[in-house]
Design a protein around this motif. Structure first.
Motif, PDB file in Angstrom:
ATOM      1  N   ASN A   1      10.598   2.478   1.733  1.00  0.00           N
ATOM      2  CA  ASN A   1       9.680   3.082   2.696  1.00  0.00           C
ATOM      3  C   ASN A   1       8.822   4.132   1.999  1.00  0.00           C
ATOM      4  O   ASN A   1       9.276   4.788   1.071  1.00  0.00           O
ATOM      5  N   SER A   2       7.615   4.271   2.471  1.00  0.00           N
ATOM      6  CA  SER A   2       6.671   5.238   1.895  1.00  0.00           C
ATOM      7  C   SER A   2       6.612   5.134   0.375  1.00  0.00           C
ATOM      8  O   SER A   2       6.742   6.153  -0.327  1.00  0.00           O
ATOM      9  N   PRO A   3       6.407   3.953  -0.158  1.00  0.00           N
ATOM     10  CA  PRO A   3       6.332   3.851  -1.609  1.00  0.00           C
ATOM     11  C   PRO A   3       5.102   4.566  -2.150  1.00  0.00           C
ATOM     12  O   PRO A   3       4.089   4.721  -1.455  1.00  0.00           O
ATOM     13  N   LYS A   4       5.221   4.977  -3.407  1.00  0.00           N
ATOM     14  CA  LYS A   4       4.153   5.678  -4.089  1.00  0.00           C
ATOM     15  C   LYS A   4       3.686   4.843  -5.280  1.00  0.00           C
ATOM     16  O   LYS A   4       4.432   3.995  -5.777  1.00  0.00           O
TER      17      LYS A   4
ATOM     18  N   GLN B   1       0.827  -1.201   0.000  1.00  0.00           N
ATOM     19  CA  GLN B   1       0.000   0.000   0.000  1.00  0.00           C
ATOM     20  C   GLN B   1       0.865   1.255   0.000  1.00  0.00           C
ATOM     21  O   GLN B   1       1.980   1.241   0.556  1.00  0.00           O
ATOM     22  N   PRO B   2       0.386   2.314  -0.591  1.00  0.00           N
ATOM     23  CA  PRO B   2       1.121   3.582  -0.506  1.00  0.00           C
ATOM     24  C   PRO B   2       1.379   3.940   0.953  1.00  0.00           C
ATOM     25  O   PRO B   2       0.488   3.794   1.803  1.00  0.00           O
ATOM     26  N   GLY B   3       2.608   4.367   1.234  1.00  0.00           N
ATOM     27  CA  GLY B   3       2.977   4.704   2.600  1.00  0.00           C
ATOM     28  C   GLY B   3       3.439   3.536   3.437  1.00  0.00           C
ATOM     29  O   GLY B   3       3.866   3.708   4.575  1.00  0.00           O
ATOM     30  N   GLY B   4       3.364   2.333   2.897  1.00  0.00           N
ATOM     31  CA  GLY B   4       3.807   1.144   3.611  1.00  0.00           C
ATOM     32  C   GLY B   4       5.304   0.954   3.492  1.00  0.00           C
ATOM     33  O   GLY B   4       6.061   1.928   3.364  1.00  0.00           O
ATOM     34  N   SER B   5       5.741  -0.301   3.542  1.00  0.00           N
ATOM     35  CA  SER B   5       7.157  -0.593   3.367  1.00  0.00           C
ATOM     36  C   SER B   5       7.316  -1.978   2.770  1.00  0.00           C
ATOM     37  O   SER B   5       6.437  -2.848   2.914  1.00  0.00           O
ATOM     38  N   LEU B   6       8.450  -2.150   2.106  1.00  0.00           N
ATOM     39  CA  LEU B   6       8.761  -3.424   1.449  1.00  0.00           C
ATOM     40  C   LEU B   6      10.270  -3.523   1.351  1.00  0.00           C
ATOM     41  O   LEU B   6      10.943  -2.515   1.136  1.00  0.00           O
ATOM     42  N   ARG B   7      10.799  -4.718   1.498  1.00  0.00           N
ATOM     43  CA  ARG B   7      12.237  -4.908   1.338  1.00  0.00           C
ATOM     44  C   ARG B   7      12.499  -5.946   0.258  1.00  0.00           C
ATOM     45  O   ARG B   7      12.040  -7.089   0.347  1.00  0.00           O
TER      46      ARG B   7
ATOM     47  N   THR C   1       4.200  -3.716  -6.887  1.00  0.00           N
ATOM     48  CA  THR C   1       3.002  -2.963  -7.213  1.00  0.00           C
ATOM     49  C   THR C   1       2.562  -2.182  -5.985  1.00  0.00           C
ATOM     50  O   THR C   1       2.348  -2.772  -4.923  1.00  0.00           O
ATOM     51  N   VAL C   2       2.476  -0.871  -6.144  1.00  0.00           N
ATOM     52  CA  VAL C   2       2.073   0.006  -5.048  1.00  0.00           C
ATOM     53  C   VAL C   2       0.650   0.475  -5.332  1.00  0.00           C
ATOM     54  O   VAL C   2       0.404   1.232  -6.262  1.00  0.00           O
ATOM     55  N   SER C   3      -0.272  -0.011  -4.523  1.00  0.00           N
ATOM     56  CA  SER C   3      -1.680   0.300  -4.758  1.00  0.00           C
ATOM     57  C   SER C   3      -2.476   0.071  -3.484  1.00  0.00           C
ATOM     58  O   SER C   3      -2.147  -0.792  -2.672  1.00  0.00           O
ATOM     59  N   SER C   4      -3.527   0.855  -3.352  1.00  0.00           N
ATOM     60  CA  SER C   4      -4.418   0.671  -2.209  1.00  0.00           C
ATOM     61  C   SER C   4      -5.593  -0.224  -2.587  1.00  0.00           C
ATOM     62  O   SER C   4      -6.458  -0.508  -1.757  1.00  0.00           O
TER      63      SER C   4
END
Length: 117
Positions: free
Chosen positions: A85-88, A13-19, A114-117
């Motif tokens: 962090n904080s992906p868009k 999700q936008p604003g989340g985080s991923l590594r 994929t960055v999506s809500s």
């Protein structure tokens, strides 16, 4: 045989985080500059971040990800990471791991983010 195997991609999700992780084998990992690139359909591959090996050792980022993404490497594990962090939504892309040393360079197969809500 040289291998670069990316993992960690997925939906965030936008604003989340991923590594993202990239496990390397078949070459002297500690000597190579390691980078993350990304690509979306119809566009050229874009450099996201690079980590330069020691001595000197530095990191560089695309302006679009500076202060949000962090690249790091663990030479003991032959692995490079990209903390997102904080992906868009505009960060949505296929992310590739790249290793370079002089004229030698290798690419991974990519992992989709994929960055999506």
């Amino acid at each position: 045989q040289v291998q670069l195997v990316e993992s960690g991609g997925g939906l965030v999700q936008p604003g989340g985080s991923l590594r993202l992780s990239c496990a390397a084998s078949g070459f002297t990992f500690s000597s190579y500059a390691m980078s993350w690139y990304r690509q979306t359909p119809g566009k050229e591959r874009e450099l996201v971040a690079t980590t330069i090996p020691s001595p000197g050792g530095s990191t560089n980022y695309a302006d679009s990800v500076k202060d949000r993404f962090t690249i790091s490497r663990d030479n003991a594990k032959n692995t490079v990471y990209l903390q997102m962090n904080s992906p868009k939504p505009e960060d949505t892309a296929l992310y590739f791991c790249y290793a370079g040393w002089g004229r030698r360079n290798y690419w991974g197969q990519g992992t989709q983010v994929t960055v999506s809500s």
